[in-house]
Enzyme design. Structure first.
Site: not given
Length: 177
Positions: A12, A96-100, A102-104, A136
């Site tokens: 994301k 660690a790039a703010g792309l979610a 782990g959350s995804s 997220d």
């Protein structure tokens, strides 16, 4: 029970982000528009012993601190299921790039185990469970384009954007987001 479930875990991006203040629970009150993008991980769920996580990404923990593991453990606990599953995370989303990433993956595990264990839970229930895992994760259950508020637990679907191209640059250093 299905033999194997394959879920796509989409990255994301934030199209807009307003931080409205610090909350009493330590999180920030936010209002943002999130968008799923084509970059994705593949999550494969099959029979295993306990909760087993494996991945193609060197350096990614596969133990109890992995968000995908936590998602499987949470769903198993809530619905009194003995979680004998092997979860493979084929990672393509940058860490660690703010792309979610782990959350995804955690959201894909919730969706996939919902099918694998024949729980027949609706998205609103999966989103509520997802909110217990991270800010997220509820959006990542839904995907697409959405207004996200609170600390991330309130997700409202928006009309899809027209197809477009985003360029995402990831420097050679990581920042915990």
């Amino acid at each position: 029970m299905a033999e194997k479930i394959i879920e796509t875990a989409y990255a994301k991006i934030n199209l807009g982000l307003r931080i409205l203040g610090k909350r009493d629970d330590g999180y920030h009150e936010v209002s943002m528009i999130m968008q799923s993008v084509g970059l994705s991980d593949e999550v494969i769920i099959s029979e295993g012993e306990g909760i087993q996580i494996s991945t193609n990404l060197e350096g990614l923990t596969c133990g109890k601190d992995n968000l995908a593991y936590k998602a499987a453990a949470l769903l198993a606990e809530r619905y009194n299921i003995t979680p004998n599953v092997h979860i493979v995370l084929n990672k393509k989303i940058f860490m660690a790039a703010g792309l979610a990433g782990g959350s995804s993956d955690a959201a894909a595990v919730l969706r996939g185990l919902n099918k694998y264990w024949n729980l027949n839970l609706y998205n609103d229930r999966l989103e509520a469970l997802a909110a217990e895992l991270g800010s997220d994760v509820p959006f990542c259950v839904l995907c697409g384009t959405a207004m996200v508020e609170g600390r991330g637990e309130r997700v409202r679907k928006l009309p899809d954007l027209p197809e477009c191209i985003f360029v995402v640059c990831k420097p050679d250093f990581s920042v915990s987001t």
